[in-house]
Write an enzyme that holds these catalytic residues in place. Sequence first.
Site, PDB file in Angstrom:
ATOM      1  CB  THR A 108     -36.628  -6.419 -14.077  1.00 22.22           C
ATOM      2  OG1 THR A 108     -35.870  -5.262 -13.840  1.00 22.22           O
ATOM      3  CG2 THR A 108     -36.577  -7.580 -12.978  1.00 22.22           C
TER       4      THR A 108
ATOM      5  CB  SER B 115     -35.100  -6.048  -4.656  1.00 25.86           C
ATOM      6  OG  SER B 115     -35.838  -6.099  -5.645  1.00 25.86           O
TER       7      SER B 115
ATOM      8  CE1 TYR C 131     -40.697  -6.168  -9.765  1.00 22.72           C
ATOM      9  CE2 TYR C 131     -38.504  -4.814  -9.622  1.00 22.72           C
ATOM     10  CZ  TYR C 131     -39.637  -5.511 -10.499  1.00 22.72           C
ATOM     11  OH  TYR C 131     -39.780  -4.895 -11.758  1.00 22.72           O
ATOM     12  CG  HIS C 132     -34.985  -6.481  -9.122  1.00 19.40           C
ATOM     13  ND1 HIS C 132     -34.919  -5.230  -8.086  1.00 19.40           N
ATOM     14  CD2 HIS C 132     -34.909  -5.748 -10.115  1.00 19.40           C
ATOM     15  CE1 HIS C 132     -34.676  -4.338  -8.549  1.00 19.40           C
ATOM     16  NE2 HIS C 132     -34.939  -4.541  -9.861  1.00 19.40           N
TER      17      HIS C 132
ATOM     18  CE  LYS D 198     -41.279  -7.511 -12.884  1.00 16.68           C
ATOM     19  NZ  LYS D 198     -42.450  -7.338 -13.515  1.00 16.68           N
TER      20      LYS D 198
HETATM   21  P1  NAD Z   1     -47.333   0.049 -11.991  1.00 14.08           P
HETATM   22  O1  NAD Z   1     -47.420  -0.270 -10.680  1.00 14.08           O
HETATM   23  O2  NAD Z   1     -47.621   1.508 -12.404  1.00 14.08           O
HETATM   24  O3  NAD Z   1     -48.286  -0.975 -13.021  1.00 14.08           O
HETATM   25  C1  NAD Z   1     -48.579  -2.210 -12.408  1.00 14.08           C
HETATM   26  C2  NAD Z   1     -50.106  -2.396 -12.735  1.00 14.08           C
HETATM   27  O4  NAD Z   1     -50.593  -3.723 -12.283  1.00 14.08           O
HETATM   28  C3  NAD Z   1     -50.611  -1.329 -11.447  1.00 14.08           C
HETATM   29  O5  NAD Z   1     -51.842  -0.558 -12.125  1.00 14.08           O
HETATM   30  C4  NAD Z   1     -51.193  -2.333 -10.480  1.00 14.08           C
HETATM   31  O6  NAD Z   1     -52.402  -2.138  -9.791  1.00 14.08           O
HETATM   32  C5  NAD Z   1     -51.523  -3.621 -11.251  1.00 14.08           C
HETATM   33  N1  NAD Z   1     -51.320  -4.911 -10.480  1.00 14.08           N
HETATM   34  C6  NAD Z   1     -50.508  -5.205  -9.698  1.00 14.08           C
HETATM   35  N2  NAD Z   1     -50.701  -6.427  -9.153  1.00 14.08           N
HETATM   36  C7  NAD Z   1     -52.087  -6.901  -9.816  1.00 14.08           C
HETATM   37  C8  NAD Z   1     -52.807  -8.006  -9.511  1.00 14.08           C
HETATM   38  N3  NAD Z   1     -52.507  -8.904  -8.773  1.00 14.08           N
HETATM   39  N4  NAD Z   1     -53.920  -7.832 -10.202  1.00 14.08           N
HETATM   40  C9  NAD Z   1     -54.129  -6.803 -10.934  1.00 14.08           C
HETATM   41  N5  NAD Z   1     -53.527  -5.698 -11.300  1.00 14.08           N
HETATM   42  C10 NAD Z   1     -52.520  -5.925 -10.612  1.00 14.08           C
HETATM   43  O7  NAD Z   1     -45.753  -0.258 -12.618  1.00 14.08           O
HETATM   44  P2  NAD Z   1     -45.365  -0.008 -14.080  1.00 14.08           P
HETATM   45  O8  NAD Z   1     -43.998   0.965 -13.689  1.00 14.08           O
HETATM   46  O9  NAD Z   1     -46.097   0.456 -15.081  1.00 14.08           O
HETATM   47  O10 NAD Z   1     -44.703  -1.325 -14.360  1.00 14.08           O
HETATM   48  C11 NAD Z   1     -45.358  -2.294 -15.388  1.00 14.08           C
HETATM   49  C12 NAD Z   1     -44.592  -3.438 -15.161  1.00 14.08           C
HETATM   50  O11 NAD Z   1     -43.363  -3.418 -15.978  1.00 14.08           O
HETATM   51  C13 NAD Z   1     -44.194  -4.174 -13.834  1.00 14.08           C
HETATM   52  O12 NAD Z   1     -44.261  -5.394 -14.110  1.00 14.08           O
HETATM   53  C14 NAD Z   1     -42.985  -3.847 -13.654  1.00 14.08           C
HETATM   54  O13 NAD Z   1     -42.296  -4.579 -12.817  1.00 14.08           O
HETATM   55  C15 NAD Z   1     -42.162  -3.686 -14.987  1.00 14.08           C
HETATM   56  N6  NAD Z   1     -41.231  -2.730 -15.130  1.00 14.08           N
HETATM   57  C16 NAD Z   1     -41.089  -1.416 -14.944  1.00 14.08           C
HETATM   58  C17 NAD Z   1     -40.049  -0.814 -15.135  1.00 14.08           C
HETATM   59  C18 NAD Z   1     -40.361   0.934 -15.055  1.00 14.08           C
HETATM   60  O14 NAD Z   1     -39.127   1.504 -14.731  1.00 14.08           O
HETATM   61  N7  NAD Z   1     -41.237   1.402 -14.782  1.00 14.08           N
HETATM   62  C19 NAD Z   1     -39.003  -1.192 -15.512  1.00 14.08           C
HETATM   63  C20 NAD Z   1     -38.710  -2.294 -15.751  1.00 14.08           C
HETATM   64  C21 NAD Z   1     -39.974  -3.417 -15.709  1.00 14.08           C
HETATM   65  N1  USQ Z   2     -30.891   5.249  -7.144  1.00 13.38           N
HETATM   66  C1  USQ Z   2     -30.390   6.395  -6.697  1.00 13.38           C
HETATM   67  N2  USQ Z   2     -31.002   7.563  -6.441  1.00 13.38           N
HETATM   68  C2  USQ Z   2     -32.253   7.504  -6.355  1.00 13.38           C
HETATM   69  C3  USQ Z   2     -33.048   6.193  -6.763  1.00 13.38           C
HETATM   70  C4  USQ Z   2     -32.536   5.247  -7.358  1.00 13.38           C
HETATM   71  O1  USQ Z   2     -28.862   6.522  -6.787  1.00 13.38           O
HETATM   72  O2  USQ Z   2     -32.900   8.610  -5.846  1.00 13.38           O
HETATM   73  C5  USQ Z   2     -29.933   4.147  -7.734  1.00 13.38           C
HETATM   74  C6  USQ Z   2     -30.563   2.690  -7.012  1.00 13.38           C
HETATM   75  O3  USQ Z   2     -29.806   2.563  -5.778  1.00 13.38           O
HETATM   76  C7  USQ Z   2     -30.313   1.751  -8.175  1.00 13.38           C
HETATM   77  C8  USQ Z   2     -30.596   2.512  -9.436  1.00 13.38           C
HETATM   78  O4  USQ Z   2     -30.812   3.724  -9.058  1.00 13.38           O
HETATM   79  O5  USQ Z   2     -28.759   1.499  -8.201  1.00 13.38           O
HETATM   80  C9  USQ Z   2     -31.882   2.127 -10.128  1.00 13.38           C
HETATM   81  O6  USQ Z   2     -32.739   2.379  -8.874  1.00 13.38           O
HETATM   82  P1  USQ Z   2     -34.635   2.599  -9.549  1.00 13.38           P
HETATM   83  O7  USQ Z   2     -35.033   2.861  -8.115  1.00 13.38           O
HETATM   84  O8  USQ Z   2     -34.550   3.717 -10.630  1.00 13.38           O
HETATM   85  O9  USQ Z   2     -34.524   1.087 -10.163  1.00 13.38           O
HETATM   86  P2  USQ Z   2     -35.006  -0.294  -9.581  1.00 13.38           P
HETATM   87  O10 USQ Z   2     -35.332  -0.300  -8.142  1.00 13.38           O
HETATM   88  O11 USQ Z   2     -33.745  -0.954 -10.341  1.00 13.38           O
HETATM   89  O12 USQ Z   2     -36.605  -0.480 -10.136  1.00 13.38           O
HETATM   90  C10 USQ Z   2     -37.069  -0.017 -11.473  1.00 13.38           C
HETATM   91  C11 USQ Z   2     -38.391  -0.249 -11.444  1.00 13.38           C
HETATM   92  C12 USQ Z   2     -38.550  -1.918 -11.525  1.00 13.38           C
HETATM   93  C13 USQ Z   2     -37.839  -2.244 -12.705  1.00 13.38           C
HETATM   94  C14 USQ Z   2     -36.253  -1.924 -12.535  1.00 13.38           C
HETATM   95  C15 USQ Z   2     -35.518  -2.154 -13.991  1.00 13.38           C
HETATM   96  O13 USQ Z   2     -39.172   0.205 -10.491  1.00 13.38           O
HETATM   97  O14 USQ Z   2     -39.909  -2.033 -11.721  1.00 13.38           O
HETATM   98  O15 USQ Z   2     -37.809  -3.703 -12.843  1.00 13.38           O
HETATM   99  O16 USQ Z   2     -36.350  -0.367 -12.639  1.00 13.38           O
HETATM  100  S1  USQ Z   2     -33.997  -2.518 -13.689  1.00 13.38           S
HETATM  101  O17 USQ Z   2     -33.103  -1.496 -12.787  1.00 13.38           O
HETATM  102  O18 USQ Z   2     -33.310  -2.741 -15.171  1.00 13.38           O
HETATM  103  O19 USQ Z   2     -33.931  -3.728 -12.673  1.00 13.38           O
END
Ligand code: NAD
Ligand code: USQ
Length: 392
Positions: free
Chosen positions: A145, A180, A182-183, A186
């Site tokens: 991320t 966070s 979470y972040h 990664k």
């Molecule tokens: P998502 O939660 O929809 O997809 C992740 C999938 O992985 C889920 O279906 C979940 O059930 C599965 N999973 C989680 N832990 C597992 C485990 N231990 N064993 C087997 N399956 C497992 O999320 P997404 O939005 O599709 O994101 C996919 C990936 O991309 C994630 O790693 C996320 O961190 C990354 N990512 C997403 C975004 C975004 O904006 N959606 C941005 C940047 C990075």
């Molecule tokens: N935000 C708002 N209003 C909202 C939701 C979010 O102002 O209703 C703001 C947050 O405070 C933050 C920004 O928007 O500053 C991004 O938040 P987000 O919830 O869209 O994204 P984030 O929490 O960073 O996480 C999402 C995905 C995660 C991925 C990440 C990419 O859930 O899996 O890793 O985006 S990044 O942001 O580049 O780290």
Amino acid sequence: MRILILGGDGYLGWATSMYFSRRGHEVHAVDNYLRRRMHEENGTDSLTPILPDLPSRARAWKEVTGLEIGVTEGDLQDWGLVERVVREFEPEAIVHYGEMPSAPYSMIDRDHAVFTQTNNVVGTLNVLFAMAELVPDAHLVKLGTMGEYGTPNIDIEEGFIEIHHKGRSDVLPFPKLAGSFYHLSKVHDSHNIHFACRIWGLRATDLNQGVVYGIETEETKLDERLVTRFDYDELFGTALNRFCLQAVIGHPLTAYGKGGQTRGYLNILDTLQCVELAVLNPPTEGEYRVFNQFTEQFSINELAEIVREAARHHGLTVEPVHVENPRVELEEHYYNAAHTKLLDLGLRPHLLSETLIESMFSVMERYKHRVIPDRIDPRTRWRGVLRERAAR
Ligand code: NAD
Ligand code: USQ
């Protein structure tokens, strides 16, 4: 190519499984339905009505296209499962989405933070060991991320930076300031993957992805049963997806704090393109490379304005509101992140436009009867733990 998709039931994983299958690759998807269970825990659900499990989704895919997607239901934290899938399928590429992806979920309390880091770090370690033991020439394409870097007051490079220090210099991993637990999971993954490449000669691409938006792909449009999940609630919805849904139901656009928070964004269609470009252009033996995977940068205020304007064209009236920021993050800051490596490989971005947002509105209008409105406003606070302690 034989491509293993970890997290194949998720928002991006299901779309990716269909995308590669339709392009002639042999695809096998693994998931333990964590995302679905977390929604049950929180009383939320996908806006789109997804089929109940991966086998039903694979059956629908077969009926519509005649193509097979293999499925394994199981947990990546289970070494036996990971070892068996990798041994039997012998992937040439592993696209790893299978992690807990929500920053707010990881900040709920101690249990959720510990679960997030255990799930993500242990799952990825299992994948690395399975690769080293069984398929050392395979290519790991791991979803990281942009949030690993945070918002430093200097330009963000793609993974590495040349540092000159006391007369010496080196190219080192770019400093990480994640926002966070979470972040941070990664960040820990990135270190483990880099290390595995250095010691075992594995090849890996860490895709530091920005925030994804969008609801449809060429494959989801083939049949309603093939939709991918779409979330808008405070835990699992991301900024632009939430704003679009809020516009459709007339909920004020929830800009957190001052709204100057700037991030990289990309359309789900570009996630598919980027992952394909990474898979088709593998690194060399022992190489760990990092691509910053986003196409445009926006502040929250800019996004809210773009959505407000697109809504107006669409006949909807909605205004942004500045709600108290539940997170601890800079609300006004410098942000300039490099993102040329995927463009160099041939990425052709789908840039954000009012037309694109209006097409998202149309899909959302079809499902808006499924919205759970009381799960939209933010409840999870980064300092929640401290407030609970003070109240005791
Ligand atoms: P998502 O939660 O929809 O997809 C992740 C999938 O992985 C889920 O279906 C979940 O059930 C599965 N999973 C989680 N832990 C597992 C485990 N231990 N064993 C087997 N399956 C497992 O999320 P997404 O939005 O599709 O994101 C996919 C990936 O991309 C994630 O790693 C996320 O961190 C990354 N990512 C997403 C975004 C975004 O904006 N959606 C941005 C940047 C990075
Ligand atoms: N935000 C708002 N209003 C909202 C939701 C979010 O102002 O209703 C703001 C947050 O405070 C933050 C920004 O928007 O500053 C991004 O938040 P987000 O919830 O869209 O994204 P984030 O929490 O960073 O996480 C999402 C995905 C995660 C991925 C990440 C990419 O859930 O899996 O890793 O985006 S990044 O942001 O580049 O780290």
